[in-house]
Write a protein that holds these residues in place. Sequence first.
Motif, PDB file in Angstrom:
ATOM      1  N   ALA A 229       3.301 -18.269 -33.807  1.00 36.18           N
ATOM      2  CA  ALA A 229       3.121 -19.662 -33.766  1.00 36.18           C
ATOM      3  C   ALA A 229       3.213 -20.087 -35.861  1.00 36.18           C
ATOM      4  O   ALA A 229       2.586 -21.123 -36.178  1.00 36.18           O
TER       5      ALA A 229
ATOM      6  N   ASN B 286      -8.841 -23.805 -30.397  1.00 29.03           N
ATOM      7  CA  ASN B 286      -9.636 -22.435 -31.374  1.00 29.03           C
ATOM      8  C   ASN B 286     -10.400 -22.763 -32.650  1.00 29.03           C
ATOM      9  O   ASN B 286     -10.176 -23.332 -33.797  1.00 29.03           O
TER      10      ASN B 286
ATOM     11  N   ASP C 248      -0.675 -27.786 -32.240  1.00 27.27           N
ATOM     12  CA  ASP C 248      -0.834 -26.922 -32.118  1.00 27.27           C
ATOM     13  C   ASP C 248      -0.779 -26.335 -30.772  1.00 27.27           C
ATOM     14  O   ASP C 248      -2.239 -26.378 -30.690  1.00 27.27           O
TER      15      ASP C 248
ATOM     16  N   TYR D 210      -2.519 -22.781 -26.757  1.00 20.70           N
ATOM     17  CA  TYR D 210      -4.021 -22.088 -25.480  1.00 20.70           C
ATOM     18  C   TYR D 210      -3.320 -22.683 -24.272  1.00 20.70           C
ATOM     19  O   TYR D 210      -4.535 -23.032 -23.719  1.00 20.70           O
TER      20      TYR D 210
ATOM     21  N   SER E 102       1.436 -15.554 -27.719  1.00 20.41           N
ATOM     22  CA  SER E 102       0.774 -14.465 -28.203  1.00 20.41           C
ATOM     23  C   SER E 102      -0.167 -14.849 -27.388  1.00 20.41           C
ATOM     24  O   SER E 102      -1.315 -13.801 -26.978  1.00 20.41           O
TER      25      SER E 102
HETATM   26  N1  PMP Z   1      -3.258 -21.297 -33.577  1.00 19.91           N
HETATM   27  C1  PMP Z   1      -3.975 -21.075 -33.281  1.00 19.91           C
HETATM   28  C2  PMP Z   1      -5.255 -21.807 -32.577  1.00 19.91           C
HETATM   29  C3  PMP Z   1      -4.182 -19.663 -32.488  1.00 19.91           C
HETATM   30  O1  PMP Z   1      -5.663 -19.381 -32.238  1.00 19.91           O
HETATM   31  C4  PMP Z   1      -3.020 -18.199 -33.131  1.00 19.91           C
HETATM   32  C5  PMP Z   1      -3.608 -16.797 -32.877  1.00 19.91           C
HETATM   33  N2  PMP Z   1      -2.963 -16.432 -33.244  1.00 19.91           N
HETATM   34  C6  PMP Z   1      -2.539 -19.553 -33.774  1.00 19.91           C
HETATM   35  C7  PMP Z   1      -2.379 -20.238 -34.261  1.00 19.91           C
HETATM   36  C8  PMP Z   1      -1.555 -17.930 -34.705  1.00 19.91           C
HETATM   37  O2  PMP Z   1      -0.814 -18.037 -33.309  1.00 19.91           O
HETATM   38  P1  PMP Z   1       0.789 -16.528 -33.270  1.00 19.91           P
HETATM   39  O3  PMP Z   1       0.522 -15.222 -32.994  1.00 19.91           O
HETATM   40  O4  PMP Z   1       2.333 -16.815 -32.491  1.00 19.91           O
HETATM   41  O5  PMP Z   1       1.012 -16.307 -34.778  1.00 19.91           O
END
Ligand code: PMP
Length: 389
Positions: A99, A174, A202, A205, A235
Amino acid sequence: MILSKRMQALSESLTIAISTKAKEMKQQGRDVISFSAGEPDFDTPEVIKDAVKKALDKGCGKYTPIPGDPEVLKAIATKLKRDNNLDYKPSQIITNVGAKHSLFNIFQAVLNDGDEVIIPSPYWVSYPEMVKFSGGVPVFIEADDTTGFKISAEQLRAKITPKTKILCLNHPNNPSGAIYTKDELLAFGKVLKGTEILVVSDEIYEKLTYNGEFVAVASVSDDMFKRTITINGLSKCGAMPGWRFGYMASAIDELNSAVKKLQSQSTSNIASLVQCGAIASLLGQSDADIEFMKNEYKSRRDLAVQLINKIKGLSVPTPDGAFYLFVNCKAVEPDSMKFCTRLLEEANVACVPGVGFGMDGYFRISFATDKESLKKGIARIAEFVKNYR
Ligand code: PMP
Ligand code: GLU
């Protein structure tokens, strides 16, 4: 200086920097407990491993179309309809290398120098850096523990200027775990109506909710659907962080074409084998798998919240989602970088300073770790705080 000005201005990801440092200290034999990385400690589910082994035997090593194989795009569309009530066509979906990459591509594709991106803080560490790298200007709206870490529609309205291009939302959040209700999202929608502001949502979660229901931002109204770019990946909820699978979905064809063009000149398609594993996760992960993970995180959350709130000088509200505690440490040390640096050096516990999330006076604990480590690590934090001078 060989580096571009753009590159010189970029900071390293603090979450990654601290988890790397904690790993190095462990390799050197230090007994470090790391609450730094937001990384599930569950292994990749067996169904996914099996699907990938089979795909390998069938020969799955060719290039795929830039946005992804038609099967993976169909699986994502199915998931977005099934879980989030979102009607995206497979042609409106693009897979990316996590992401993080989806977000990076979007900012690169739409921001001109000086364009403003509204980001509620606390925020995930990478948003402002990516925005600045793309020429944009982050504009923050603060929401601390006195408002449940949530911004209001009025605060949003007050920050909009003719230069506002994007509102960047992330819920469950987050580092705070905050989840917006449908009514709160509708109120944001009302503020944005009649503007050309895009929403980057985003939702990585989405399934890790303990109190309250997750509502996809694009699902609240037609107007929000048209302006929102939905970001997700595997992820967190798929327990596949190292696979690097993320995706974006949007009804804005011009943007989708731009991101495909950008990928055609940068990464091309994401790894074909990862796409095979992702299909198995998107279509094969059962409700029971999710419930198991959620219950485990919930009981770790409750344990960690209870233990932290027993420590004089620290306080944390119980988060509604994700797998982090964003702990207020102002009464002990308002300088979160100093607090976390000393905590790691003196007590061997790695946490991420709130300043990296745009909010000093707090620090983040990831509870995506086993209960024994939580108990041991928080006992060390208690001792450290008791003797803090
Ligand atoms: N957005 C948020 C809020 C995250 O905590 C994370 C954590 N890595 C990501 C995006 C990116 O995730 P990814 O491992 O899919 O790149
Ligand atoms: N998103 C996780 C975190 O916040 C992983 C590290 C990163 O990509 O920032 O810790």
